[in-house]
Design a protein around this motif. Sequence first.
Motif, PDB file in Angstrom:
ATOM      1  N   GLU A   3     -17.089 -10.270  17.934  1.00 12.87           N
ATOM      2  CA  GLU A   3     -17.431 -10.283  16.505  1.00 12.87           C
ATOM      3  C   GLU A   3     -18.680 -11.119  16.248  1.00 12.87           C
ATOM      4  O   GLU A   3     -18.778 -12.242  16.730  1.00 12.87           O
ATOM      5  CB  GLU A   3     -16.290 -10.892  15.677  1.00 12.87           C
ATOM      6  N   GLU A   4     -19.607 -10.570  15.459  1.00 15.87           N
ATOM      7  CA  GLU A   4     -20.784 -11.328  15.052  1.00 15.87           C
ATOM      8  C   GLU A   4     -20.512 -12.130  13.786  1.00 15.87           C
ATOM      9  O   GLU A   4     -21.137 -13.144  13.537  1.00 15.87           O
ATOM     10  CB  GLU A   4     -21.964 -10.387  14.824  1.00 15.87           C
ATOM     11  N   VAL A   5     -19.551 -11.643  12.990  1.00 14.56           N
ATOM     12  CA  VAL A   5     -19.184 -12.296  11.736  1.00 14.56           C
ATOM     13  C   VAL A   5     -17.727 -12.734  11.814  1.00 14.56           C
ATOM     14  O   VAL A   5     -16.857 -11.961  12.237  1.00 14.56           O
ATOM     15  CB  VAL A   5     -19.397 -11.332  10.537  1.00 14.56           C
ATOM     16  N   ASP A   6     -17.468 -13.964  11.417  1.00 13.83           N
ATOM     17  CA  ASP A   6     -16.103 -14.489  11.399  1.00 13.83           C
ATOM     18  C   ASP A   6     -15.286 -13.753  10.342  1.00 13.83           C
ATOM     19  O   ASP A   6     -15.672 -13.722   9.169  1.00 13.83           O
ATOM     20  CB  ASP A   6     -16.139 -15.986  11.101  1.00 13.83           C
ATOM     21  N   ARG A   7     -14.184 -13.164  10.749  1.00 12.15           N
ATOM     22  CA  ARG A   7     -13.394 -12.342   9.814  1.00 12.15           C
ATOM     23  C   ARG A   7     -12.716 -13.163   8.725  1.00 12.15           C
ATOM     24  O   ARG A   7     -12.337 -12.634   7.692  1.00 12.15           O
ATOM     25  CB  ARG A   7     -12.375 -11.496  10.567  1.00 12.15           C
ATOM     26  N   TYR A   8     -12.536 -14.451   8.933  1.00 10.24           N
ATOM     27  CA  TYR A   8     -11.875 -15.295   7.935  1.00 10.24           C
ATOM     28  C   TYR A   8     -12.855 -15.807   6.875  1.00 10.24           C
ATOM     29  O   TYR A   8     -12.534 -15.836   5.701  1.00 10.24           O
ATOM     30  CB  TYR A   8     -11.151 -16.465   8.600  1.00 10.24           C
ATOM     31  N   SER A   9     -14.036 -16.220   7.315  1.00  9.85           N
ATOM     32  CA  SER A   9     -15.002 -16.787   6.371  1.00  9.85           C
ATOM     33  C   SER A   9     -15.999 -15.758   5.850  1.00  9.85           C
ATOM     34  O   SER A   9     -16.572 -15.944   4.781  1.00  9.85           O
ATOM     35  CB  SER A   9     -15.771 -17.932   7.036  1.00  9.85           C
ATOM     36  N   GLY A  10     -16.233 -14.728   6.637  1.00 10.31           N
ATOM     37  CA  GLY A  10     -17.239 -13.742   6.264  1.00 10.31           C
ATOM     38  C   GLY A  10     -18.651 -14.161   6.633  1.00 10.31           C
ATOM     39  O   GLY A  10     -19.613 -13.466   6.306  1.00 10.31           O
ATOM     40  N   TYR A  11     -18.799 -15.287   7.314  1.00 10.81           N
ATOM     41  CA  TYR A  11     -20.109 -15.784   7.727  1.00 10.81           C
ATOM     42  C   TYR A  11     -20.343 -15.510   9.208  1.00 10.81           C
ATOM     43  O   TYR A  11     -19.387 -15.421   9.983  1.00 10.81           O
ATOM     44  CB  TYR A  11     -20.219 -17.297   7.485  1.00 10.81           C
ATOM     45  N   PRO A  12     -21.608 -15.417   9.603  1.00  9.86           N
ATOM     46  CA  PRO A  12     -21.901 -15.229  11.034  1.00  9.86           C
ATOM     47  C   PRO A  12     -21.351 -16.402  11.854  1.00  9.86           C
ATOM     48  O   PRO A  12     -21.294 -17.534  11.363  1.00  9.86           O
ATOM     49  CB  PRO A  12     -23.433 -15.205  11.089  1.00  9.86           C
ATOM     50  N   HIS A  13     -20.987 -16.102  13.075  1.00  8.76           N
ATOM     51  CA  HIS A  13     -20.521 -17.167  13.966  1.00  8.76           C
ATOM     52  C   HIS A  13     -21.673 -18.118  14.273  1.00  8.76           C
ATOM     53  O   HIS A  13     -22.769 -17.694  14.630  1.00  8.76           O
ATOM     54  CB  HIS A  13     -19.972 -16.593  15.272  1.00  8.76           C
ATOM     55  N   SER A  14     -21.403 -19.398  14.108  1.00  8.65           N
ATOM     56  CA  SER A  14     -22.336 -20.478  14.439  1.00  8.65           C
ATOM     57  C   SER A  14     -21.483 -21.720  14.668  1.00  8.65           C
ATOM     58  O   SER A  14     -20.300 -21.739  14.309  1.00  8.65           O
ATOM     59  CB  SER A  14     -23.319 -20.728  13.291  1.00  8.65           C
ATOM     60  N   ILE A  15     -22.066 -22.734  15.239  1.00  9.71           N
ATOM     61  CA  ILE A  15     -21.323 -23.989  15.420  1.00  9.71           C
ATOM     62  C   ILE A  15     -20.872 -24.504  14.054  1.00  9.71           C
ATOM     63  O   ILE A  15     -19.726 -24.924  13.887  1.00  9.71           O
ATOM     64  CB  ILE A  15     -22.179 -25.053  16.150  1.00  9.71           C
ATOM     65  N   PHE A  16     -21.771 -24.445  13.075  1.00  4.48           N
ATOM     66  CA  PHE A  16     -21.437 -24.949  11.741  1.00  4.48           C
ATOM     67  C   PHE A  16     -20.193 -24.234  11.197  1.00  4.48           C
ATOM     68  O   PHE A  16     -19.238 -24.871  10.757  1.00  4.48           O
ATOM     69  CB  PHE A  16     -22.624 -24.752  10.791  1.00  4.48           C
ATOM     70  N   ASN A  17     -20.186 -22.928  11.234  1.00  5.90           N
ATOM     71  CA  ASN A  17     -19.069 -22.150  10.705  1.00  5.90           C
ATOM     72  C   ASN A  17     -17.798 -22.372  11.528  1.00  5.90           C
ATOM     73  O   ASN A  17     -16.698 -22.459  10.983  1.00  5.90           O
ATOM     74  CB  ASN A  17     -19.432 -20.659  10.657  1.00  5.90           C
ATOM     75  N   TYR A  18     -17.957 -22.476  12.828  1.00  6.28           N
ATOM     76  CA  TYR A  18     -16.813 -22.671  13.725  1.00  6.28           C
ATOM     77  C   TYR A  18     -16.118 -24.001  13.422  1.00  6.28           C
ATOM     78  O   TYR A  18     -14.890 -24.051  13.279  1.00  6.28           O
ATOM     79  CB  TYR A  18     -17.319 -22.633  15.167  1.00  6.28           C
ATOM     80  N   ILE A  19     -16.893 -25.061  13.288  1.00  4.52           N
ATOM     81  CA  ILE A  19     -16.317 -26.380  12.992  1.00  4.52           C
ATOM     82  C   ILE A  19     -15.737 -26.400  11.582  1.00  4.52           C
ATOM     83  O   ILE A  19     -14.668 -26.980  11.355  1.00  4.52           O
ATOM     84  CB  ILE A  19     -17.354 -27.503  13.208  1.00  4.52           C
ATOM     85  N   ALA A  20     -16.381 -25.741  10.637  1.00  2.00           N
ATOM     86  CA  ALA A  20     -15.829 -25.645   9.278  1.00  2.00           C
ATOM     87  C   ALA A  20     -14.441 -24.991   9.320  1.00  2.00           C
ATOM     88  O   ALA A  20     -13.526 -25.411   8.612  1.00  2.00           O
ATOM     89  CB  ALA A  20     -16.765 -24.858   8.366  1.00  2.00           C
ATOM     90  N   GLY A  21     -14.281 -23.993  10.169  1.00  2.00           N
ATOM     91  CA  GLY A  21     -12.977 -23.352  10.334  1.00  2.00           C
ATOM     92  C   GLY A  21     -11.941 -24.303  10.883  1.00  2.00           C
ATOM     93  O   GLY A  21     -10.770 -24.269  10.487  1.00  2.00           O
ATOM     94  N   PHE A  22     -12.349 -25.174  11.777  1.00  2.00           N
ATOM     95  CA  PHE A  22     -11.403 -26.139  12.333  1.00  2.00           C
ATOM     96  C   PHE A  22     -11.093 -27.269  11.350  1.00  2.00           C
ATOM     97  O   PHE A  22     -10.013 -27.857  11.412  1.00  2.00           O
ATOM     98  CB  PHE A  22     -11.858 -26.659  13.704  1.00  2.00           C
ATOM     99  N   ILE A  23     -11.994 -27.564  10.438  1.00  2.00           N
ATOM    100  CA  ILE A  23     -11.672 -28.516   9.375  1.00  2.00           C
ATOM    101  C   ILE A  23     -10.574 -27.915   8.497  1.00  2.00           C
ATOM    102  O   ILE A  23      -9.603 -28.595   8.143  1.00  2.00           O
ATOM    103  CB  ILE A  23     -12.928 -28.888   8.554  1.00  2.00           C
ATOM    104  N   TRP A  24     -10.711 -26.633   8.171  1.00  2.00           N
ATOM    105  CA  TRP A  24      -9.661 -25.945   7.411  1.00  2.00           C
ATOM    106  C   TRP A  24      -8.346 -26.009   8.195  1.00  2.00           C
ATOM    107  O   TRP A  24      -7.286 -26.292   7.631  1.00  2.00           O
ATOM    108  CB  TRP A  24     -10.049 -24.477   7.152  1.00  2.00           C
ATOM    109  N   HIS A  25      -8.420 -25.769   9.492  1.00  2.00           N
ATOM    110  CA  HIS A  25      -7.252 -25.792  10.378  1.00  2.00           C
ATOM    111  C   HIS A  25      -6.587 -27.175  10.376  1.00  2.00           C
ATOM    112  O   HIS A  25      -5.367 -27.288  10.260  1.00  2.00           O
ATOM    113  CB  HIS A  25      -7.712 -25.393  11.784  1.00  2.00           C
ATOM    114  N   ASP A  26      -7.393 -28.228  10.494  1.00  2.00           N
ATOM    115  CA  ASP A  26      -6.871 -29.598  10.425  1.00  2.00           C
ATOM    116  C   ASP A  26      -6.123 -29.815   9.113  1.00  2.00           C
ATOM    117  O   ASP A  26      -5.014 -30.361   9.088  1.00  2.00           O
ATOM    118  CB  ASP A  26      -8.004 -30.629  10.496  1.00  2.00           C
ATOM    119  N   ASN A  27      -6.738 -29.403   8.009  1.00  2.00           N
ATOM    120  CA  ASN A  27      -6.126 -29.606   6.688  1.00  2.00           C
ATOM    121  C   ASN A  27      -4.836 -28.813   6.524  1.00  2.00           C
ATOM    122  O   ASN A  27      -3.898 -29.287   5.876  1.00  2.00           O
ATOM    123  CB  ASN A  27      -7.127 -29.284   5.580  1.00  2.00           C
ATOM    124  N   HIS A  28      -4.781 -27.637   7.101  1.00  2.00           N
ATOM    125  CA  HIS A  28      -3.559 -26.832   7.083  1.00  2.00           C
ATOM    126  C   HIS A  28      -2.412 -27.603   7.742  1.00  2.00           C
ATOM    127  O   HIS A  28      -1.317 -27.723   7.181  1.00  2.00           O
ATOM    128  CB  HIS A  28      -3.811 -25.506   7.810  1.00  2.00           C
TER     129      HIS A  28
END
Length: 176
Positions: free
Chosen positions: A125-150
Amino acid sequence: MYTTEDLINDFESFNLYIGSLKTIEETLFFEPIAEGKWSIAEIISHISFWDRYIREETLPQMKLNAVIKSIDFETLNKQAAQYALSGVSQQLLFQQKLEERTRLISELRKRDEEEFFAKFTLNGEEVDRYSGYPHSIFNYIAGFIWHDNHHKQQINGFLKEKGVELRVYDNSNIEK
């Protein structure tokens, strides 16, 4: 504007929350948070295993136009849960969690802005299906911040049910 530095600081702040859990009684620490769910020990191990995996396996590959294949998340999650219930101590789980996040943060701080926004393909995948943004370190870590908060919400809900009050510190009042 939310900066890369803000992202790293938010990701790092989870260690403050983990520190607040150190006073939990061992019986609660290893008790499932709900029927069919993990214990706090398993959740902490799970996050620690992911921090190590990201640092050792995924982050080094995250470069412009890279094609990355990640481990099946269930495989890593199962390993983390088994480790948490293997007889490892509560104190060691906390120590490993804090160390793994600190190591990962250190690696992130070595990256420049361009590296944080370099787009890559992850698991086809070129775009993250959860955020709708392209995969990048920034987006990947943002996803894990959401994961931590969950997981933080799950733990807090369980502890509230058990009548345990945490004194949670955050860094929102600390000047950056």
